[in-house]
Design a protein around this motif. Structure first.
Motif, short mmCIF file in Angstrom:
data_model
loop_
_atom_site.label_atom_id
_atom_site.label_comp_id
_atom_site.label_asym_id
_atom_site.label_seq_id
_atom_site.Cartn_x
_atom_site.Cartn_y
_atom_site.Cartn_z
N TRP A 1562 -0.09 44.44 -43.11
CA TRP A 1562 -1.26 44.21 -42.23
C TRP A 1562 -1.54 45.42 -41.35
N SER A 1563 -2.83 45.67 -41.13
CA SER A 1563 -3.27 46.74 -40.24
C SER A 1563 -4.55 46.27 -39.55
N ILE A 1577 4.03 45.85 -36.99
CA ILE A 1577 4.29 45.55 -35.57
C ILE A 1577 3.83 46.69 -34.68
N GLN A 1578 4.05 47.93 -35.16
CA GLN A 1578 3.64 49.09 -34.37
C GLN A 1578 2.12 49.17 -34.21
N ASN A 1579 1.42 48.59 -35.16
CA ASN A 1579 -0.04 48.62 -35.09
C ASN A 1579 -0.61 47.65 -34.05
N GLN A 1636 13.26 53.81 -32.93
CA GLN A 1636 12.51 52.68 -33.49
C GLN A 1636 12.66 51.44 -32.63
N TRP A 1637 13.86 51.22 -32.10
CA TRP A 1637 14.03 50.06 -31.21
C TRP A 1637 13.16 50.21 -29.94
N VAL A 1638 13.11 51.41 -29.39
CA VAL A 1638 12.27 51.62 -28.21
C VAL A 1638 10.80 51.41 -28.56
N GLN A 1639 10.40 51.93 -29.72
CA GLN A 1639 9.02 51.72 -30.14
C GLN A 1639 8.71 50.24 -30.33
#
Length: 2039
Positions: A1562-1563, A1577-1579, A1636-1639
Motif C-alpha cells: 500500500w502507498s 508503515i513509513q508512508n 528502522q525502529w526509530v523510523q
C-alpha cells in the motif's frame, strides 16, 4: 563590504572523448555498454550515455516523444530497475572513483529525465526504490563525506534528482536517507568552484558543490514539499538549514534570489507550519548574514535589475514590516505589553514572541540596531517600515540608535537629523486605540484608557535635550543647519497635531468630559510635555526675523546692489518658508506658547506685500513664495490679535494688502485661503454677519485685468491697473461702513422696500453695497476720480450687482442701486473731454440697469451686420507674432478685453467667436472677463456657438451667470444648451452655495416668464439642475431641493392651475425633485397635493380644464391612503351623480394613482369595497380591474399557492420578507363579495380576470361552484391554456376534502399537453403537473378513465422530449395512490430510461444542467417506489454512464440505484465491474486526494463498485477486481475508504484468502507502491496518525456492517487498517536495525496502538493487546538507544493487566492512561517536544500506573515552571481528548477535575487558549449522557454557564451555543424535568437569550443557536415563559441573515435521491469542531432555520407576532423548496389555505 569583482565568463571546456559523439539508438546498444570488459571502455560508454540522456540547462520543456525518453523507456523495459547498472556499481571498488562518478552521474541523469512526464514515472520507481534502500544510501553518504570532489558533486546531483523526482514524491525518504549528522557536512558549504568566472546566471545551470547542497536543502522547504515533511526537516535538521545562510552574501545573484524566493514561498507562505519553527531558523544570526548582501548594490550581469541588494531588501520588507506576517508580530502599539499577554500558549509558542522579552518584536528590535540607516537608503527604508509596523519599537530605538543631534555642519549630523524627522513623521498607530476583544464591533469600541505619556512623547519629541538641540540649530550660523533643524521641528509639530486629532476623535467617540475624561486629560498632559520640549517662541521669532532681514531687493537696481551680499536667493527663500511654517504651526498648535511672547502677527503681511511687489522681477523662488504666503495667511487666521483694519508698518491697511494679494496671485490655493481668512475676520461684523458666503461674491468681482505700462485709451487717457483703484476705493468704503453701519442699513432697507429684508436677511445684500454706490457718486461728484479709475469702479459696481442678483430673493434692491448708478452719469457729461471713457462708463451704467432685466426676461438679440473695421482688426490680431513671455500674452489678452470695453463695437456672432478664440489662445482665464463685458442685448454667445464649432467648448467654460443672461427662453429648450448650463455649475467642484445661486437665477427667470411659453424650458433647466444635484451626491442635496420648492416662484406655480406648456415643464421639475425617502421633500409634496385634493373635493364639475389637468399632475405624487380616500369620495359622488365629467375624471385619477396604490398592499386591500363600488360605474376601466385583482391578491399570503412570483428571482430574501409579512397580516381582512360569473362569461378572459378568479377561489366558498359550472360549460374551451391551468390549479388546491370533482377529459388532455410540451414557463408547467395529480386523486369515480387517458397521452411522447413535469405527475400519483397507478409509473420509468440512455450516451449533450439533474432525481424517486425496472432498459443506461459520464455525479448515483433495483445476472455485473475498474479515468477520479471545493466523483464511483461487488460476491470477488482498489485506498475513516475496506473484507470472506499481500504494497499515492509492510508503515503521515490517536473513533469496530453510522472523518486514519498493517509488518518485515525502529516509532503507530487499548469494541482491543505483546517480543532483540525506556513503558502497561479484573474479553483501559502512554511514546522519539521530560519523569518516578487517576493533573495544571502556560494548555487539551465515556467521567469526577477547570476559566479572562481548551473539555463531557446529567444536577452547570455568559466573548459564542445543544440532546429530559421542576429549561432559555442578544452573535452563531431553541421548545413540560423573547431575538437575527441570501431561480432546489438511508443518530458537538464556523449562509440554511423557528413558535402558549413573521417566511421557503423540499412548509400551507375561506 566590497563588491565582488566581475570577470567575463570563461568558455566551458569541452571534454574530448572518442565516444563523445556516439549516440545510442536502441536498448540493445545501451545494454552492450554494460558488458564492456575494460574499465576505460565502460567509463567512456557510460559517459556518452550520460551525456546523451542529460537535460541541458537551456531546455525548457522535454517533449513526451523525445528520443531520450523513448531510449530510456526501451532500456528499462528490458532491464527493469537498471539492475545491470547497479551490478556494475556493486562490483566497483572504492578506488575506482572515476567509474563511480560516471555511474552515479548516469543515475542522476536518468532519474531527472524520467521525472519530466508522469507516464514515465513507473520506469524510475524501481530505481528510486533501490537508491533509497539502506545498501545504496550508505554508499552515497560515504561519497558525500569523502574527499573526491567529482564524486561529492555527482552524489549531491543524485540526491537533488531524487528529492525533485515527480514533484517531490520521495522527498520524505530522501530526508531520512541523507546523512545530516555527518560531521564533515558543513565543509560542503565552503566548496565553491575555483574559477575566475564571475557570479552570473550560469551558476544554477552549472552548480558547484555548495550550490548543489543549498539546492538540496531548499528542496525540503519548497512549495511542492508537504508541510509535515517541512516540519520534520526544520525540527530535526535546523542547523543544516541555518548554516546555508553563512556566507550567502558571497554567492551569485541567481543563488541568492533562489534562496530567498524559496524561503518566502515555501516557508513563510506555508500557513500549516508552526510559526515557531520559522522564527527559530530566521534568528538574528540568520538576518545578520542576509543584511550583508546590502553591500552588493550594483548589477552583477547584463540584466540591469540583477542587484542582490534589491532582492534581499524586498525579502526583508516582506518579512519584517507587515504585522502578523513573518517576523513582525501584531503588538499593542503605544500601549505597554500586558503582564498576561493573550497569546496561544500551546501553539505558539507558534504565534507568540520570544520568551522573557518586554516586547513582542524583540528580534526586529535587535535587527534595527545593526542596520546602517545613514549609509544605505535601502536599510533606512527597511528601518522606517519596521518602525511604522511596530510603533512600540520607536521609544527603544532612540537610545539604541545613538543619534548625535547636537547641531553642527557635518554630513553625519544632517543624516541623523533627517532620520530623526523621518521616524517622527511615522503615522499615529490609531489601530491600537481600539479594544482587541470587541468582536464584530472592534472598529467602533475604543480603549477606555489612553497610552502612557512617555510612549506618546517619545514618538513626538523623543529626547529631553531636544529643545536645546533644536534651539541651537535654529540659531546656528550655518543656513543648512538652520534649515534641517526647522524641518525636524516642523515634523515634530505636525506629528503632535495628528496625535491631538486622533485623541480628539477618541474623545468624541467615548463622549468624554473635557475636564474629567481620561483621553482629554492625557491630551493636556501631552500638550504640557510638548511645550516643555519645543524651543521658545522667541527663538522662532528671531529665526524668522533674521530671514526677513535678508529679503532681496524689490527692483532690479536694488537686486544688483545686493548681489554680493545675497548670492543665493533660493537659500533665503527656503529658510524664510521654514520660518513662516514654524510660526504658523506654533499659532495653530501651541497658542499658549505664543501668548507668552509679544508678537504682532499683522507685520507678516509686509512679507506678502513685498513678495507681491516682486512680481515684475523674474525670480526662481515662485513656489516657495507661494508657500510663504499660505503660511502667513493661515497664521493670521489662527492669530487672536490680528486686526484687518490696522496698519503694520505699511502705508496700506491689512485689508488692502489682502485684497491686493487676492487679485495678483495666480494660485487658486492662495485665493481660497484669503477667502477663508476674510470670511473668518469679517463674518462676525456688521458687514457680512447676515451671510458670510457673500464675501466670496465681492472678491470674485474684483478686476483681474493686467495692463502694460503706458497703456492708453483710444483718446489718449492713461490706463492703469484697475485693481489698485478698486481696492483703495473698497478699503475706504469698508472703513466708512463699519463706522456708521446703521445709516447704510437703513438706505438698503429703503431701496429694498419695507419689511423685505427682515423676512429673509440672508437673501439681502450687505450694507456695504449702499456704501459703494454712495461713495461712487460722492467721488464722481467732486471729480476726485481719474477717468480710468472711474471706469474700473463702475465696472466693479456693475459686476457686483450682477453677482448679487444670484443671492437676492427679489431683484428690487439690484434694480434700485442700478438705477442710482445710471443716475450718476446719465445726462451729466462726466469725462466729456475723454469720449471713449465717457461712453465706456455710460455703457457700464446702462449694462448695470439692463442686466437684471436680462436675467429676468432675455429677449432675442438682433445680430449686427459684419463690420469691415472689426474684421480688419481681428485679422491684425490673428497675424500678431507669438509672444514668448507669459506676462506679455496676459497683457495682450486683456488689451483685447479693453478694446471691447472702450471701442464698444457692434459685433456679429462670428466676430465674437473669433475674438474669444484669440483671447483663449493668449490667456484662457481672460475669457471670463471678456464675456462679462459682452452686451447680451447686442450679441449672444449662443449665436456665436452656432456659427463656430470650436466655440461650444469655450461656452461651457463660462460661468452660469453669463450663460443664463445670454440664454433666451427658446434656447433653453435646446438639449445642448441645457447641458452646457448644467456643466457650468457641476463641471468643477460645486458646493451647495454655488448651486443655490444658480437655482436662484433660474427662479428669477421663472418669476417673470411664468405665463409665457418659455417657462416650460426654464423649468426643464431647473429640473436638469435638480437631477445633477442628486447625482452629484452632495451632502445637502435634499435641503437644496427643499429650498427650491419653498421658493415663492415654485409655490405660486404649484398652487395655481397652469396651461399645458407650463404643466409639462412643472412635471419635469417634480419628477426630478420627488424623493419619497426624504421627509422634508415628502412633506412639501404632501402639502401641495392636499391643497389640490381639497379643491377637487369641493366640486369636480366646477373645475376648469387647466385645474383638472394640474390636479392630475399632482395626484401622481399622492400617497396611497390619500389616493384611496379621494377615490372613495369619487365613489360617493358617482352614486349621487353619474355625470360624464365626474366619471372621466375618476378614470383619469385611477390612471395616475394606480402605481401609488399598487405599492401599498394594506391600503389597496382596505380599498376593495371602494373599487367594487366604482366598478359599477366604470366597468371598462383596466386600471380598476387591476386594482381589484391586486386587492384580492394582497388579502392572500405570499406564496399561498406554493409558487413565488417570478420577479423575485435572484433578489435577496430581505426584499421579499416585508411584502410577505404585510400580506400575511391582511389575510383575515374581509373582502367584499364579488360575482365572478360575469368575469368567467366574458368573451376573452384576461390575465387580470384570472387573477381575480383564482384569488377568490381561496377566499370565498361561493366562487367554487361558479368555477365548477364554468369548467363544465363550453365557454371554458375557448380559454387559453395558461389561464385554464391557473384556474384548475386553484380549484383543486383550495379544496378541503377529497370531493369527487370530475374534470372534463378535454381539459385534462389540454393540461397533459402543457406538461409534455416545452412551450410554457416553469411555473405553468409545474402547476399543470399538480393539476393532473390532484384531478386523478380527487376523482375516484373517474380515476381509471383518467389514468388510461394519461397513459395514452404520455405514450406518444418522444423519449428525447420527456420532461421532468411528466415524471413528477407519476411520482405524485405513486406517493398518494400507490399500486393503483403502478402501470402508469412503469410506463414512465420505461420512457425515462430511454431518455436517460440517449441523454447520457450523447457526449455532446449538456448533462450537467439543472433540468437533467432534476430528471434523474425524479426518475430515481419513482424507481424507489418499488416499481419494477426492466433489466434490458437499465443495462444500457449504466453502460452509458460508465463509458461516457464517468465524472457525472448524478449519473453515477442513478446507476447505483438501477443496480439495486434490478436483478442483473453475474456476467452482466462482472462486465460493469471490469468496465469501471479498467476505465481510463478510474485512478484520476478515485485517487485519495484532499478535500476540494469541486465535488469529486470518487465517493459515487466507489459506492457503485461496492454495490456491484455485493450483488454477486462469489463472481465479483476476483483478484483482478480487487487489486486496482489498493491504489485508490487512502486508509482513512472517510466513507469512501470504509467502503473499499468493506470490499476487501468481502473478498476475504468469500474467497477465504487474505489480502495481506496487497496491503503490504500500500502507498498513499496512486502510482506509488511499497516493497513491504514496513515501507507501507513509513508512508503513513505521522501527524495524521497522531490526530487519529487524539480523536480516536470509539464507534469503529473491527468487523461489522460498513453502512453502520460512524463519525466519517477523512482527516483520520482507520485504526483497523493501521492495526492490520502493523500486524503484517511484524509478521513479514519487522524492523531489523536501530534506525528502522526509530523510523517506525516516529510514525506514531505505537501511540495509536496504545490508544486502541481503550476502544469500545472488544475485538479491536483483543487485536491491540496481541499487537502490543508482539511488539514487546520484537523489541527484546532490538539494539536502539531508546529500548530501555520503551520497555519500561510496556512493562507499566503489562502491570496494568494484572490490576484489571480478569474476564473473558480483553480488558479496556481508561483513555487517560492510554493517551498518556501514547504521548510518552511520541515524546520519546521527538525529544525536542516540551512534553518529553514531563512524561518521562512521571513514568520513571512510578513503579506502577493508577488507571483510576488523571495523570499529571495537578503538576501541570498548576505548574510553576517557565513553560507553565504551555503545560497548562497541554493538560487541558489532554483532558479534552480523554473524555470518551462513562469510565473517564468517573475518573474526572473522582479528582473534582471539572471544578478545577471551572475555577480556572473564571479567573483567567485573558488567556484565550485556556478558555478555549476548557470549553472543548466541556463540549466533550456534555457529549455523554451520564456526564452531562451529573454536571447539570450536581455541579449546577447551567447556572454556571449563565454566569459566564454575562461577560460573553464574541469568539466563544458559537461554542456556548453548541454546548447547550449537547446538553439538550443527550440528557434524559423527563428525569431532568422531574429533578429540577422545570428550572433547567428556564435557565437554558436565559443562556440562549444572552447569546442571541449579544453583539458577537454572528450569522454562524445564530445558525448554531437555532437547533438549541427548537430542542428547548420541544422538551416536555409547560410552555417556556421566555420562548416569545427568544423568538423575538431569533427573528431579528434571521432578518440580518436575509440580506445575504438570494431567492434562487424556479426549480433550482430539487430533492436529491440517495438509496442509502440517512443516519438517525443524535448529533453532538465534539471538541475538534466546536469553534468551526460554517460557510456563508445559503437559501437552504435560511429555510431550515425558518422551519425550525416556526416549529418552536408553535410551542408558545398563545399566538405571538413572531409566529406571524415566521409563518409568512415559511410559505416563502415552501415555494422556494418545492413540495418535496419542505414537508413542514407544505403542511402549514395547506392549513393556511384551509383557514382562508369565509364560509
Amino acid at each position: 563590504m566590497p563588491v565582488r569583482e566581475q570577470h567575463p565568463p570563461k568558455k566551458r571546456k569541452v571534454e574530448q572523448s572518442s565516444k563523445q559523439s556516439h549516440r545510442y539508438a536502441s536498448a540493445s546498444e545501451v545494454r552492450r555498454v554494460f558488458k564492456a570488459q575494460s574499465e576505460s571502455g565502460l567509463i567512456e560508454g557510460l559517459t556518452a550515455l550520460r551525456n546523451q540522456l542529460t537535460i541541458r540547462p537551456d531546455e525548457s520543456i522535454v517533449a513526451v516523444n523525445d528520443e531520450r525518453l523513448v531510449l530510456a523507456k526501451e532500456w528499462l523495459e528490458e532491464d527493469p530497475g537498471a539492475q545491470e547498472l547497479f551490478a556494475i556499481w556493486e562490483s566497483t571498488t572504492s578506488r575506482q572513483t572515476s567509474l563511480l562518478a560516471v555511474v552515479v552521474g548516469l543515475l542522476s541523469a536518468v532519474v531527472t529525465l524520467l521525472s519530466t512526464h508522469y507516464s514515465y514515472h513507473s520506469y524510475a520507481q524501481p530505481i528510486l526504490r533501490s537508491l533509497l534502500s539502506q545498501q545504496w544510501t550508505q554508499q552515497l553518504n560515504m561519497y558525500v563525506s569523502g574527499q573526491h570532489t567529482e564524486l561529492v558533486l555527482v552524489s549531491l546531483k543524485l540526491y537533488n534528482a531524487l528529492s525533485n523526482f515527480a514533484g517531490g514524491r520521495e522527498r520524505k525518504a530522501v530526508l531520512d536517507a541523507f546523512p545530516w549528522e555527518m560531521k564533515s557536512l558543513p565543509k560542503l558549504l565552503h566548496m565553491r568552484r575555483r574559477t575566475k568566472e564571475g557570479h552570473d546566471a550560469d551558476t544554477l545551470a552549472r552548480p558547484d558543490i555548495r550550490t548543489l547542497y543549498i539546492l538540496l536543502v531548499l528542496s525540503f522547504i519548497d512549495t511542492t514539499t508537504p508541510s509535515s515533511v517541512k516540519a520534520v526537516f526544520l525540527e530535526q535538521h535546523r542547523d543544516a538549514f541555518t548554516s546555508m545562510f553563512k556566507n550567502v552574501w558571497q554567492d551569485s545573484y541567481a543563488v541568492v534570489r533562489r534562496v530567498l524566493e524559496i524561503c518566502w514561498s515555501g516557508l513563510w507562505s506555508d500557513h500549516k507550519l508552526k510559526r515557531t519553527l520559522k522564527i527559530q531558523v530566521f534568528s538574528e544570526a540568520t538576518l545578520s548574514q542576509l543584511t550583508k548582501i546590502y553591500d552588493r548594490n550594483v548589477p552583477e550581469n547584463s540584466d540591469a535589475e540583477s542587484i542582490p541588494a534589491d532582492v534581499v531588501h524586498h525579502f526583508l520588507l516582506a518579512l519584517c514590516s507587515r504585522p502578523g506576517v513573518g517576523l513582525c508580530f501584531q503588538d499593542r502599539g503605544w500601549y505597554s505589553r500586558e503582564t498576561e499577554p493573550e497569546v496561544n500558549a500551546a501553539e505558539g509558542s507558534q504565534d507568540g514572541p520570544l520568551k522573557g522579552s518586554k516586547i513582542y518584536n524583540k528580534i526586529l528590535a535587535n535587527v534595527l540596531k545593526t542596520l546602517r540607516v545613514n549609509e544605505d537608503p535601502r536599510q533606512q527604508e527597511l528601518a522606517l517600515k519596521i518602525l511604522a509596523a511596530c510603533p512600540e519599537l520607536v521609544a527603544g530605538y532612540w537610545p539604541s540608535a545613538g543619534l548625535a543631534l547636537e547641531p553642527r555642519l557635518s554630513s553625519k549630523w544632517l543624516a541623523n537629523i533627517a532620520l530623526f524627522g523621518a521616524v517622527v513623521s511615522l503615522p499615529v498607530p490609531t489601530a491600537s486605540f481600539f479594544l482587541a476583544e470587541s468582536g464584530s464591533s472592534s472598529t467602533s469600541l475604543y480603549q477606555p484608557t489612553p497610552p502612557a505619556l512617555g510612549a506618546i512623547v517619545d514618538n513626538i519629541l523623543p529626547t529631553a535635550n531636544i529643545k536645546t538641540h533644536l534651539s541651537r540649530g535654529l540659531q546656528a550660523a550655518s543656513p543648512l543647519v538652520q534649515h534641517a533643524s526647522a524641518l525636524a521641528l516642523a515634523k515634530c509639530l505636525l506629528k503632535y497635531e495628528r496625535v491631538v486629532q486622533a485623541f480628539q476623535e477618541v474623545e468624541r467617540a467615548l463622549e468624554e468630559d473635557e475636564e474629567d475624561g481620561l483621553w482629554a486629560r492625557r491630551r493636556r498632559e501631552v500638550e504640557r510635555e510638548v511645550r516643555k520640549r519645543v524651543p521658545d517662541f522667541q527663538v522662532i521669532v528671531g529665526f524668522s526675523q533674521r530671514q526677513n532681514d535678508h529679503q532681496p531687493a524689490t527692483d532690479k537696481e536694488g537686486l544688483e546692489q545686493h548681489k554680493a551680499t545675497l548670492p543665493n536667493p533660493t537659500r533665503t527663500a527656503l529658510l524664510s518658508e521654514s520660518a513662516y511654517r514654524l510660526l504658523w504651526l506654533y499659532h495653530r498648535l501651541l497658542p499658549s506658547v505664543v501668548a507668552e511672547a509679544r508678537f504682532d502677527a499683522g507685520k507678516l503681511l509686509q512679507a506678502i506685500e513685498e513678495m507681491l511687489s516682486q512680481s515684475a522681477v523674474t525670480s526662481g523662488t515662485g513656489g516657495l513664495d507661494t508657500l510663504r504666503q499660505l503660511h502667513v495667511l493661515r497664521l493670521l487666521k489662527e492669530s487672536e490679535h490680528f486686526t484687518w483694519s490696522g496698519k503694520s508698518g505699511s502705508k496700506h491697511s491689512n485689508f488692502h494688502i489682502l485684497l491686493k494679494a487676492y487679485i495678483i496671485t495666480p494660485t487658486p490655493a492662495v485665493r481660497a485661503v484669503i477667502v477663508a481668512l476674510l470670511r473668518h475676520i469679517l463674518a462676525p461684523g456688521v458687514l457680512f454677519q447676515h451671510d458670510p458666503d457673500e464675501i466670496a461674491l465681492w472678491l470674485e468681482c474684483l478686476p483681474r485685468t493686467r495692463r502694460a505700462p503706458g497703456a492708453q485709451s483710444p483718446d489718449g487717457v492713461p490706463l492703469t491697473d484697475e485693481g489698485d483703484a478698486v481696492i483703495a476705493f473698497l478699503d475706504d468704503c469698508v472703513q466708512r461702513c463699519v463706522k456708521t453701519p446703521y445709516k447704510y442699513v437703513e438706505d438698503l432697507q429703503q431701496a429694498a422696500g419695507a419689511g423685505s429684508i427682515g423676512l429673509r436677511p440672508d437673501a439681502a445684500p450687505s450694507p456695504l453695497l449702499a456704501t459703494v454706490v454712495e461713495q461712487l457718486g460722492a467721488k464722481l461728484g467732486v471729480q476726485r476720480l481719474a477717468p480710468a479709475d472711474a471706469l474700473a469702479l463702475f465696472a466693479f459696481a456693475r459686476k457686483l450687482l450682477v453677482a448679487l442678483a444670484s443671492k437676492c430673493a427679489d431683484l428690487g434692491v439690484v434694480r434700485a442701486y442700478a438705477s442710482r448708478m445710471a443716475g450718476l452719469v446719465e445726462g451729466k457729461g462726466v469725462f466729456a473731454e475723454h469720449p471713449s471713457i465717457q461712453k465706456a462708463v455710460e455703457r457700464e451704467a446702462e449694462l448695470a440697469g439692463a442686466w437684471p432685466e436680462r436675467i429676468c426676461c432675455a429677449e432675442e438679440s438682433e445680430a449686427a451686420p459684419v463690420s469691415p473695421a472689426v474684421q480688419e482688426f481681428l485679422v491684425r490680431v490673428a497675424e500678431l507674432p507669438q509672444l514668448d513671455s507669459e506676462d506679455g500674452r496676459k497683457i495682450a489678452a486683456y488689451e483685447l478685453v479693453d478694446w471691447l470695453r472702450l471701442v464698444n463695437p457692434k459685433l456679429h456672432p462670428s466676430e465674437l467667436a473669433r475674438l474669444a478664440l484669440a483671447v483663449e489662445k493668449l490667456h484662457p482665464p481672460a475669457l471670463q472677463e471678456l464675456f462679462q463685458y459682452v452686451d447680451p442685448r447686442q450679441v449672444s454667445i449662443w449665436d456665436a456657438a452656432a456659427n463656430v464649432d470650436d466655440f461650444t467648448r469655450i461656452v461651457r467654460c463660462i460661468n452660469f451667470n453669463v450663460q443664463s443672461a445670454h440664454c433666451t427662453g427658446s434656447l433653453a429648450g435646446d438639449d445642448s444648451v441645457r447641458v452646457s448650463l448644467t456643466e457650468s455649475i457641476f463641471g468643477g467642484r460645486p458646493d451647495d452655495v454655488s448651486i443655490a445661486r444658480a437655482t436662484r437665477l433660474v427662479l428669477h427667470k421663472l418669476a417673470y416668464c411664468a405665463t409665457s411659453g418659455s417657462s416650460r424650458n426654464w423649468l426643464r433647466v431647473l429640473a436638469d439642475i435638480m437631477k445633477a444635484l442628486i447625482g452629484a451626491r452632495i451632502a445637502d442635496a435634499c435641503q437644496a431641493i427643499v429650498s427650491c420648492l419653498e421658493s415663492e416662484v415654485l409655490k405660486g406655480l404649484c398652487s395655481r392651475p397652469q396651461d399645458a406648456v407650463v404643466r409639462k415643464g412643472l412635471d419635469y421639475v417634480l419628477e426630478a425633485c420627488f424623493k419619497p425617502e426624504h421627509e422634508d421633500v415628502s412633506r412639501l409634496f404632501s402639502e401641495v397635493t392636499g391643497q389640490w385634493v381639497l379643491l377637487v373635493r369641493s366640486g369636480i364639475e366646477n373645475l376648469s380644464e387647466d385645474e383638472r389637468e394640474t390636479a392630475l399632475l399632482w395626484f401622481k405624487y399622492l400617497g396611497a391612503k390619500e389616493a384611496s380616500a379621494l377615490l372613495d369620495c369619487f365613489a360617493d359622488r358617482a352614486q349621487h351623480s353619474s355625470a360624464s365629467t365626474t366619471l372621466d375624471f375618476t378614470s383619469e385619477v385611477l390612471h395616475v394613482t394606480a402605481d401609488s396604490l399598487l405599492r401599498e398592499a394594506d391600503v389597496i386591500t382596505g380599498a376593495l369595497p371602494t373599487f367594487c363600488r366604482l366598478q359599477g360605474f366604470l366597468p371598462q376601466s383596466e386600471e380598476l380591474w387591476t386594482l381589484v385583482a391586486a386587492g384580492c391578491s394582497s388579502s392572500l399570503p405570499l406564496a399561498y399557492d406554493g409558487h413565488l412570483p417570478t420577479p423575485f428571482s435572484d433578489d435577496p430574501i430581505s426584499s421579499v420578507v416585508p411584502g410577505a409579512s404585510k400580506r400575511w397580516s391582511l389575510r383575515l381582512q374581509p373582502i367584499p363579495s364579488l360575482d365572478i360569473s360575469g368575469i368567467l362569461g366574458s368573451d376573452r378572459l384576461s390575465g387580470v380576470g384570472v387573477d381575480i378568479v383564482t384569488n377568490l377561489l381561496y377566499r370565498q366558498a361561493a366562487a367554487r361552484s361558479a368555477v365548477s359550472t364554468w369548467l363544465a360549460s363550453p365557454a371554458s374551451s375557448s380559454c387559453s391554456t395558461t389561464h385554464l391551468v391557473r384556474i384548475i390549479h386553484a380549484y383543486y388546491d383550495c379544496a378541503h376534502e377529497r370531493a369527487d370533482d370530475a374534470l372534463p377529459s378535454s381539459h385534462l388532455s389540454r393540461v397533459v399537453k402543457v406538461v409534455s410540451e416545452a412551450r410554457h414557463p416553469h411555473a405553468v408547467r409545474s402547476m399543470a403537473a399538480e393539476c393532473i395529480a390532484a384531478a386523478v386523486v380527487m376523482s375516484p369515480s373517474t380515476r381509471a378513465k383518467y389514468l388510461k387517458l394519461l397513459g395514452k397521452e404520455l405514450a406518444t411522447v418522444d423519449p428525447e422530449k420527456l420532461t421532468q413535469y411528466s415524471l413528477s405527475v407519476a411520482q405524485r400519483l405513486m406517493e398518494q395512490l400507490g399500486t393503483e397507478c403502478a402501470g402508469l409509473a412503469e410506463q414512465m420509468i420505461d420512457l425515462g430510461l430511454k431518455w436517460a440512455v440517449r441523454t447520457l450516451g450523447d457526449k455532446e449533450s449538456a448533462c450537467t444542467n439543472g433540468s437533467s439533474s432534476s430528471m434523474l432525481s425524479l426518475l430515481g424517486s419513482l424507481i424507489q417506489t418499488k416499481v419494477a425496472v426492466k433489466d434490458h432498459l437499465a443495462e444500457p443506461v449504466i453502460a452509458a454512464v460508465i463509458q461516457d459520464r464517468f465524472s457525472h455525479l448524478e449519473g453515477l448515483r442513478f446507476s447505483r440505484l438501477l443496480v439495486l433495483s434490478t436483478h442483473f445476472k453475474p456476467a452482466t455485473a462482472n462486465k460493469f465491474l471490469q468496465t469501471v475498474i479498467q476505465h481510463s479515468k478510474f485512478y484520476e477520479n478515485c485517487a485519495a486526494t484532499t478535500r476540494s471545493a469541486v465535488p469529486s466523483p470518487r465517493d459515487d464511483v466507489i459506492r457503485l463498485l461496492h454495490t456491484l461487488f455485493h450483488l454477486h460476491p462469489s463472481n465479483a470477488c476476483q483478484t483482478s477486481h480487487i487489486e486496482p482498489l489498493k491504489r485508490v485506498y487512502g486508509g482513512t475513516l472517510g466513507a469512501t475508504d470504509l467502503r473499499i475496506l468493506s470490499i476487501f473484507q468481502l473478498f476475504e470472506t468469500t474467497r477465504k484468502t487474505s489480502t495481506a499481500s496487497l496491503f503490504a504494497k500500500w502507498s498513499p499515492s496512486v502510482d506509488g507502491s511499497s516493497e513491504n509492510a514496513f515501507e507501507a508503515i513509513q508512508n503513513l503521515d505521522p501527524s495524521r496518525v497522531l490526530k487519529t490517536c487524539l480523536e480516536f473513533p470509539d464507534a469503529r469496530k473491527m468487523t461489522g456492517d460498513d453502512e453502520a453510522p460512524l463519525p466519517m472523518n477523512e482527516a483520520l486514519y482507520d485504526p483497523v487498517f493501521v492495526l492490520l498493517l502493523f500486524a503484517q509488518m511484524l509478521s513479514d518485515s519487522a524492523p531489523s536495525s536501530a534506525l528502522q525502529w526509530v523510523q517506525f516509532f516516529r510514525t506514531n503507530v505505537a501511540s495509536l496502538l496504545m490508544r486502541a487499548l481503550s476502544a469500545k469494541d472488544t475485538l479491536m482491543r483483543d487485536v491491540a493487546w496481541a499487537q502490543v505483546a508482539a511488539l514487546y517480543r520484537a523489541l527484546e532483540n532490538a539494539d536502539m538507544q531508546e529500548k530501555p525506556h520503551v520497555l519500561h513503558i510496556l512493562n507499566l502497561l503489562k502491570d496494568l493487566t494484572s490490576s484489571t479484573p480478569s474476564a473473558d474479553e480483553a480488558p479496556r483501559l481508561p483513555a487517560y492512561t492510554t493517551l498518556l502512554l501514547a504521548h510518552a511514546f511520541r515524546a520519546l522519539f521527538y525529544p525536542s517536544n516540551f512534553i518529553y521530560p514531563l512524561t518521562a519523569r512521571f513514568l520513571l518516578q512510578r513503579p506502577t500506573l493508577d488507571p483510576t487517576d488523571v495523570p499529571m493533573l495537578y503538576g501541570m495544571l498548576y505548574s510553576a515552571s517557565d513553560d507553565w502556560k504551555k503545560e497548562r494548555a497541554w493538560i487541558v487539551r489532554f483532558l479534552s481528548d480523554g473524555i470518551v465515556g462513562t469510565d473517564e467521567w468517573r475518573i474526572l469526577k473522582r479528582r473534582h477535575t471539572w471544578d478545577l477547570l471551572a475555577s480556572l476559566f473564571q479567573s483567567e479572562e485573558r488567556d484565550r487558549t485556556l478558555r478555549r481548551g476548557v470549553l472543548e473539555v466541556l463540549a466533550n463531557v456534555t457529549s455523554h449522557a451520564r456526564a452531562a446529567a451529573s454536571l447539570v444536577l450536581r455541579h449546577a452547570l447551567l447556572a454556571w454557564i449563565e454566569m459566564q455568559l454575562q461577560t460573553l466573548r464574541s469568539e466563544e459564542a458559537i461554542a456556548w451555543a453548541r454546548i447547550l445543544e449537547n446538553v439538550l440532546a443527550v440528557v434524559d429530559a423527563v428525569k431532568m424535568e422531574a429533578a429540577t421542576s422545570g428550572e433547567w429549561r428556564v435557565t437554558t432559555g436565559r443562556c440562549l437569550e444572552i447569546i442571541l442578544n449579544h453583539q458577537g452573535c454572528t450569522r454562524t452563531v445564530f445558525v448554531a443557536a437555532v437547533p438549541v431553541l427548537l430542542r428547548l421548545s420541544l422538551l416536555p413540560g409547560p410552555a417556556l415563559s421566555r420562548l416569545p423573547s427568544l423568538l423575538r431575538a431569533s427573528v431579528r437575527r434571521l432578518s440580518e441573515m436575509e440580506t445575504d441570501v438570494s431567492v434562487p431561480p424556479p426549480g433550482h432546489i430539487s430533492s436529491k435521491f440517495d438509496p442509502t438511508p440517512a443516519s438517525t443518530s443524535v448529533r453532538v458537538h465534539r471538541s475538534h469542531r466546536l469553534f468551526e464556523a460554517d460557510d456563508a449562509p445559503t437559501i437552504q440554511v435560511w429555510g431550515e432555520c425558518t422551519e425550525a423557528l416556526w416549529r418552536a413558535s408553535m410551542a408558545c402558549a398563545s399566538k405571538t407576532g413572531e409566529w406571524d413573521a415566521l409563518s409568512s417566511r415559511l410559505l416563502v421557503w415552501r415555494a422556494v423548496a418545492g413540495p418535496g423540499g419542505s414537508a413542514t412548509g407544505e403542511w402549514a400551507r395547506r392549513e393556511v389555505v384551509g383557514s382562508l375561506h369565509l364560509g
